[in-house]
Design an enzyme around this catalytic site. Sequence first.
Site, PDB file in Angstrom:
ATOM      1  N   HIS A  90       6.721   8.830   9.634  1.00 25.59           N
ATOM      2  CA  HIS A  90       7.826   8.139   8.985  1.00 25.59           C
ATOM      3  C   HIS A  90       8.897   7.691   9.969  1.00 25.59           C
ATOM      4  O   HIS A  90       9.291   6.532   9.969  1.00 25.59           O
ATOM      5  CB  HIS A  90       8.454   8.911   7.831  1.00 25.59           C
ATOM      6  CG  HIS A  90       9.368   7.985   7.080  1.00 25.59           C
ATOM      7  ND1 HIS A  90       8.897   7.007   6.236  1.00 25.59           N
ATOM      8  CD2 HIS A  90      10.693   7.795   7.144  1.00 25.59           C
ATOM      9  CE1 HIS A  90       9.897   6.284   5.795  1.00 25.59           C
ATOM     10  NE2 HIS A  90      11.003   6.731   6.329  1.00 25.59           N
ATOM     11  N   TYR A 149      11.187   3.905  11.526  1.00 25.76           N
ATOM     12  CA  TYR A 149      12.605   3.646  11.810  1.00 25.76           C
ATOM     13  C   TYR A 149      12.811   3.315  13.279  1.00 25.76           C
ATOM     14  O   TYR A 149      13.714   2.555  13.622  1.00 25.76           O
ATOM     15  CB  TYR A 149      13.480   4.807  11.331  1.00 25.76           C
ATOM     16  CG  TYR A 149      13.575   4.754   9.834  1.00 25.76           C
ATOM     17  CD1 TYR A 149      14.264   3.712   9.222  1.00 25.76           C
ATOM     18  CD2 TYR A 149      12.928   5.663   9.030  1.00 25.76           C
ATOM     19  CE1 TYR A 149      14.304   3.586   7.857  1.00 25.76           C
ATOM     20  CE2 TYR A 149      12.960   5.552   7.654  1.00 25.76           C
ATOM     21  CZ  TYR A 149      13.647   4.512   7.072  1.00 25.76           C
ATOM     22  OH  TYR A 149      13.674   4.383   5.725  1.00 25.76           O
ATOM     23  N   HIS A 165       2.985  -3.978   1.318  1.00 27.35           N
ATOM     24  CA  HIS A 165       4.353  -3.467   1.444  1.00 27.35           C
ATOM     25  C   HIS A 165       4.782  -3.416   2.912  1.00 27.35           C
ATOM     26  O   HIS A 165       5.839  -3.911   3.274  1.00 27.35           O
ATOM     27  CB  HIS A 165       4.468  -2.078   0.820  1.00 27.35           C
ATOM     28  CG  HIS A 165       5.641  -1.304   1.329  1.00 27.35           C
ATOM     29  ND1 HIS A 165       6.935  -1.591   0.951  1.00 27.35           N
ATOM     30  CD2 HIS A 165       5.740  -0.295   2.229  1.00 27.35           C
ATOM     31  CE1 HIS A 165       7.759  -0.779   1.590  1.00 27.35           C
ATOM     32  NE2 HIS A 165       7.063   0.006   2.376  1.00 27.35           N
ATOM     33  N   PHE A 166       3.943  -2.828   3.765  1.00 30.16           N
ATOM     34  CA  PHE A 166       4.464  -2.676   5.132  1.00 30.16           C
ATOM     35  C   PHE A 166       4.392  -3.969   5.929  1.00 30.16           C
ATOM     36  O   PHE A 166       5.163  -4.140   6.869  1.00 30.16           O
ATOM     37  CB  PHE A 166       3.874  -1.455   5.855  1.00 30.16           C
ATOM     38  CG  PHE A 166       2.463  -1.560   6.327  1.00 30.16           C
ATOM     39  CD1 PHE A 166       2.100  -2.386   7.375  1.00 30.16           C
ATOM     40  CD2 PHE A 166       1.477  -0.783   5.730  1.00 30.16           C
ATOM     41  CE1 PHE A 166       0.793  -2.456   7.806  1.00 30.16           C
ATOM     42  CE2 PHE A 166       0.170  -0.844   6.160  1.00 30.16           C
ATOM     43  CZ  PHE A 166      -0.176  -1.693   7.199  1.00 30.16           C
ATOM     44  N   HIS A 167       3.509  -4.899   5.546  1.00 23.58           N
ATOM     45  CA  HIS A 167       3.599  -6.205   6.212  1.00 23.58           C
ATOM     46  C   HIS A 167       4.916  -6.885   5.867  1.00 23.58           C
ATOM     47  O   HIS A 167       5.547  -7.500   6.715  1.00 23.58           O
ATOM     48  CB  HIS A 167       2.421  -7.101   5.827  1.00 23.58           C
ATOM     49  CG  HIS A 167       1.196  -6.811   6.644  1.00 23.58           C
ATOM     50  ND1 HIS A 167       0.324  -5.799   6.353  1.00 23.58           N
ATOM     51  CD2 HIS A 167       0.720  -7.392   7.781  1.00 23.58           C
ATOM     52  CE1 HIS A 167      -0.638  -5.761   7.267  1.00 23.58           C
ATOM     53  NE2 HIS A 167      -0.425  -6.708   8.150  1.00 23.58           N
ATOM     54  N   ARG A 200      -7.463  -0.974   0.223  1.00 21.22           N
ATOM     55  CA  ARG A 200      -7.122  -1.381   1.584  1.00 21.22           C
ATOM     56  C   ARG A 200      -8.246  -0.917   2.490  1.00 21.22           C
ATOM     57  O   ARG A 200      -9.107  -0.130   2.087  1.00 21.22           O
ATOM     58  CB  ARG A 200      -5.783  -0.780   2.021  1.00 21.22           C
ATOM     59  CG  ARG A 200      -5.838   0.718   2.290  1.00 21.22           C
ATOM     60  CD  ARG A 200      -4.480   1.306   2.586  1.00 21.22           C
ATOM     61  NE  ARG A 200      -4.088   1.085   3.971  1.00 21.22           N
ATOM     62  CZ  ARG A 200      -3.214   1.873   4.609  1.00 21.22           C
ATOM     63  NH1 ARG A 200      -2.660   2.905   3.991  1.00 21.22           N
ATOM     64  NH2 ARG A 200      -2.879   1.618   5.853  1.00 21.22           N
ATOM     65  N   ARG A 201      -8.221  -1.379   3.737  1.00 20.43           N
ATOM     66  CA  ARG A 201      -9.181  -0.951   4.756  1.00 20.43           C
ATOM     67  C   ARG A 201     -10.625  -1.094   4.283  1.00 20.43           C
ATOM     68  O   ARG A 201     -11.455  -0.209   4.520  1.00 20.43           O
ATOM     69  CB  ARG A 201      -8.906   0.501   5.161  1.00 20.43           C
ATOM     70  CG  ARG A 201      -7.576   0.658   5.870  1.00 20.43           C
ATOM     71  CD  ARG A 201      -7.305   2.081   6.276  1.00 20.43           C
ATOM     72  NE  ARG A 201      -6.336   2.122   7.375  1.00 20.43           N
ATOM     73  CZ  ARG A 201      -5.869   3.241   7.908  1.00 20.43           C
ATOM     74  NH1 ARG A 201      -6.270   4.408   7.462  1.00 20.43           N
ATOM     75  NH2 ARG A 201      -5.014   3.184   8.893  1.00 20.43           N
TER      76      ARG A 201
END
Length: 545
Positions: free
Chosen positions: A215, A219, A366-368, A431-432
């Site tokens: 996580h 950041y 989401h993370f893209h 995914r994947r």
Amino acid sequence: MLRGRTLVLAHCWVAFVAFAAASLLGVWQMWVRSPLHAPYADPENYFLSVTAHGASMAYVLTTFFIMGFGYFVAETALNRPLLAVRWAWAGFALGVIGALLAVVTIFSGRASVLYTFYPPITASPFFYIGLVLVVVGSWIWCAIMIAAMGQWKRANPGLPVPLAMFATVANAVMWLWTTAGVTVELLFQVIPAAFGWTDAVDVGLSRTLFSWTLHAIVYFWLFPAYIAFYTMAPEAAGGRLYSDTMGRLTFVLFLVYSLPVGMHHLFMDPEHSTGFKFVQMFLTALVTVPTLLTVLTISASFEIAGRLRGGTGLFGWIRALPWDRPMVLATGLAFVMLFFGGGGGLVNMSYGMNALVHNTSWVTAHFHLIFGGTVVIMYFAIAYAIWPQLAGRPADLIDLRRQRAQLWLWTIGMLVMTLPWHWLGLNGQWRRVAHFDYTDPLIAWWGPWVVVSLAGGVILLASGLLFVANLVRLHGAAGADFQPAPLRYALALHPPTRVPASLNGFALWNVLVLVLMLAAYGWPIAQFAVNPSPKAIVHHVDGPG
Ligand code: HEM
Ligand SMILES: [Cu+2]
């Protein structure tokens, strides 16, 4: 002229070359997943490609850019020549050697394990050793950042460290803490398994150690974007940072809150009890606080700028902002993507809803959006802002037009790619996964949406290549006599509040991190010694043994 000029350039170019190559792979991956027939589409190539794309974007682009930008900040915000330049080059060399080792291993087909270190599937040891070298190189950077701040403090007793440097050091400290998890996992579990010295691993423990890193690492990637929001965007908009103290508070809160929350990546894992997961979910919710603080502070700062430029009324100041300046435009577009991406993040962190989206395309989308979108668009804006100092030529009107076009394309491409991708994930798309059987009537309707996503990917690739071309163009015709105006960081309307020295240093915050980490991770990790789980047999993708 900056003393660290070549150093910063070298770091940024490694980052951006990796980024461009990885973008090309990303589009091909989208194509493979679509009903259109992609060349070379077989599962081996797909997982090789996703490993190369993920590792290049998540480890090479980020780490090198963050280091380069950190050196730039240390010299310009502290306004003194960079120290330990030789050590910095040594860190760079280690990182480059490591990245090359990892890339060669991936393309030799012996490391198709994706960018996450999840045994029992195990790559050739050279893949891991390469990535460890990148991390060790970045630790040298951390030490230089901390030393540079210390040197400045001794020379300026009693003065608060400039915000951009304060944030950079907060990031370095956070990175030192967070890499501990993955380093332990690699040295004691993964690398011995990869060499064939052990033939079984406790995967519950290794997933827990990786989650420790997983996580706060995001950041680490995000910090440059926030540094730009606080210290560059208000100045570019022609205003003032609303509050310097809010900035400091934000960066400290990220440092303290982001470490003990990684277990939210393990909500669906069996090795921890719901109680620990609940604690970490609760702590994760706190991370929204610095995010909201930032949105409010930067909006207030932009309002100051808009009103100074004659904007009136409730929203008139928004129109009055100089949107033609890349840094201002990028900040606005980053906030749009943050809105969607942040909303999706709230779903991920909610224990119950997480079950709906776990391991679906929702997560990748989401993370893209938030990492590839909000964060990377600010990397672009930072590069545009600092390049004139590095390349020796100011941006002209044509440059600026191309830079804006590139930022718009990136946002449009990211939304076109990720919004359908989220929707498919909600409907269960994995995914994947390399191939879908579109003749299956249950999923046949996915096809057109995957093609829309692919179109978004093509727009992104175009934008990525335009980005590189824009930077190359700034290198051309560097006038030998050009003296770039030094980059000015934003002045604050409310300057740093006078706080006791103990709060302004990092000592107290690190004690707090340690206490929270022990509370959140101490027992979950200790339980593996008390109560070991059955070990899984190591599976080598390829390699010795
Ligand atoms: C040209 C733009 C991009 C396209 C078309 C693209 C596409 C893709 C695709 C199709 C996957 C595989 C998904 C799966 O199999 O589930 C993927 C994975 C990944 N992408 Fe991108 N991507 C792009 C840009 C980025 C950027 C800018 C970043 C971050 C800076 C990024 C980070 C990642 C990571 C870390 C993975 C690995 C995910 C995993 O292993 O599950 N991508 N991307
Ligand atoms: Cu996380």
